[in-house]
Design an enzyme around this catalytic site. Structure first.
Site, PDB file in Angstrom:
ATOM      1  N   SER A   7       0.754  -1.236  -0.031  1.00  0.00           N
ATOM      2  CA  SER A   7       0.051  -0.025  -0.005  1.00  0.00           C
ATOM      3  C   SER A   7       0.987   1.266  -0.072  1.00  0.00           C
ATOM      4  O   SER A   7       0.472   2.390  -0.574  1.00  0.00           O
ATOM      5  CB  SER A   7      -1.160  -0.084   1.146  1.00  0.00           C
ATOM      6  N   HIS A  49       4.189  -0.240  12.549  1.00  0.00           N
ATOM      7  CA  HIS A  49       4.310   0.172  11.082  1.00  0.00           C
ATOM      8  C   HIS A  49       2.976   0.361  10.471  1.00  0.00           C
ATOM      9  O   HIS A  49       3.008   1.098   9.698  1.00  0.00           O
ATOM     10  CB  HIS A  49       4.953  -1.087  10.489  1.00  0.00           C
TER      11      HIS A  49
HETATM   12  N1  LIG Z   1       2.020  -4.752   6.402  1.00  0.00           N
HETATM   13  C1  LIG Z   1       1.243  -4.171   5.243  1.00  0.00           C
HETATM   14  C2  LIG Z   1       2.046  -3.541   4.316  1.00  0.00           C
HETATM   15  N2  LIG Z   1       3.525  -3.389   4.307  1.00  0.00           N
HETATM   16  C3  LIG Z   1       4.337  -3.070   3.217  1.00  0.00           C
HETATM   17  C4  LIG Z   1       4.267  -1.634   2.892  1.00  0.00           C
HETATM   18  O1  LIG Z   1       3.176  -1.266   2.361  1.00  0.00           O
HETATM   19  C5  LIG Z   1       5.444  -1.261   1.876  1.00  0.00           C
HETATM   20  O2  LIG Z   1       5.168  -2.225   0.550  1.00  0.00           O
HETATM   21  C6  LIG Z   1       6.767  -1.636   2.413  1.00  0.00           C
HETATM   22  O3  LIG Z   1       7.100  -0.867   3.600  1.00  0.00           O
HETATM   23  C7  LIG Z   1       7.890  -1.523   1.496  1.00  0.00           C
HETATM   24  O4  LIG Z   1       8.064   0.193   1.129  1.00  0.00           O
HETATM   25  N3  LIG Z   1       1.577  -3.258   3.039  1.00  0.00           N
HETATM   26  C8  LIG Z   1       0.176  -3.442   2.875  1.00  0.00           C
HETATM   27  O5  LIG Z   1      -0.332  -2.907   1.696  1.00  0.00           O
HETATM   28  N4  LIG Z   1      -0.526  -4.037   3.832  1.00  0.00           N
HETATM   29  C9  LIG Z   1      -0.047  -4.199   5.143  1.00  0.00           C
HETATM   30  O6  LIG Z   1      -0.719  -5.116   5.907  1.00  0.00           O
HETATM   31  C1  LIG Z   2       0.921  -2.805   8.252  1.00  0.00           C
HETATM   32  C2  LIG Z   2       2.303  -3.431   8.444  1.00  0.00           C
HETATM   33  O1  LIG Z   2       3.079  -2.976   7.970  1.00  0.00           O
HETATM   34  C3  LIG Z   2       2.209  -4.780   9.534  1.00  0.00           C
HETATM   35  O2  LIG Z   2       1.267  -5.749   9.151  1.00  0.00           O
HETATM   36  C4  LIG Z   2       3.489  -5.277   9.471  1.00  0.00           C
HETATM   37  O3  LIG Z   2       3.280  -6.223  10.797  1.00  0.00           O
HETATM   38  P1  LIG Z   2       4.342  -5.846  12.201  1.00  0.00           P
HETATM   39  O4  LIG Z   2       3.727  -4.562  12.624  1.00  0.00           O
HETATM   40  O5  LIG Z   2       4.062  -7.010  13.004  1.00  0.00           O
HETATM   41  O6  LIG Z   2       5.854  -6.091  11.501  1.00  0.00           O
END
Ligand SMILES: Nc1c(NC[C@H](O)[C@H](O)[C@H](O)CO)[nH]c(=O)[nH]c1=O
Ligand SMILES: CC(=O)[C@@H](O)COP(=O)(O)O
Length: 165
Positions: free
Chosen positions: A65, A98
């Site tokens: 995202s 995060h």
């Molecule tokens: N944890 C989720 C992510 N994490 C990844 C980030 O969006 C991004 O791709 C990464 O940090 C590299 O820049 N993305 C989602 O769409 N949904 C999640 O639950």
């Molecule tokens: C939204 C995120 O990046 C999350 O799902 C990643 O999981 P975590 O917070 O346990 O590292």
């Protein structure tokens, strides 16, 4: 009104412009693909149900995202004839903060694209506490966020068209 009291898939076609002349870009995050693909299908089906043509829908995928902002920006730059873009993502709370940073970055980034650009970019990003909430909002008991986003895209494309005159 919370989503649980307002089904995301409910719409009245008599209140929605015909989408036959509109061209749509849809950028889809690959994180939680069962959720994001479900929302894509909801959006795709709703556009066609409102008169849209499948050849006028272009899909790009991005890793997560967070990358939706860049993907939507580049899509609007690559296809200047688009009438609206839909950003589809599913962010689910994990163990750390995060989640907060991703959600904030995406919502602010898409807001910025709308402020700075000319093509409306629709925020179709679920920000859920758990997978069950995401399932319920991507074709489950609360409807499909993709459907809601498609209707918004059609209405904003019409608003942009009307604003030119
Ligand atoms: N944890 C989720 C992510 N994490 C990844 C980030 O969006 C991004 O791709 C990464 O940090 C590299 O820049 N993305 C989602 O769409 N949904 C999640 O639950
Ligand atoms: C939204 C995120 O990046 C999350 O799902 C990643 O999981 P975590 O917070 O346990 O590292």
């Amino acid at each position: 009104m919370a989503t649980k009291n307002n089904n995301l898939s409910s719409y009245d076609k008599t209140t929605i412009p015909n989408a036959k002349d509109f061209r749509f870009g849809i950028v889809v995050s690959e994180w939680n693909p069962a959720i994001t693909n479900g929302m894509f299908q909801g959006a795709f089906d709703a556009i066609l149900d409102c008169g849209g043509i499948k050849e006028n829908i272009v899909r790009w995928n991005v890793p997560g995202s967070f990358e939706l902002v860049y993907g939507c920006k580049k899509m609007t730059e690559s296809y200047d004839m688009l009438d609206a873009v839909i950003a589809i993502g599913s962010v689910i709370q994990g163990e750390t903060k995060h989640f907060d940073y991703v959600c904030e970055a995406v919502s602010q980034g898409i807001k910025d694209l709308n402020v700075q650009g000319d093509i409306p970019v629709i925020f179709c990003v679920l920000t859920d506490n758990n997978m069950q909430q995401a399932i319920e909002r991507s074709g489950g008991k609360h409807g499909n966020k993709g459907t809601e986003a498609a209707i918004a895209a059609i209405k904003m494309a019409q608003l942009r068209k009307d604003a030119r005159f």
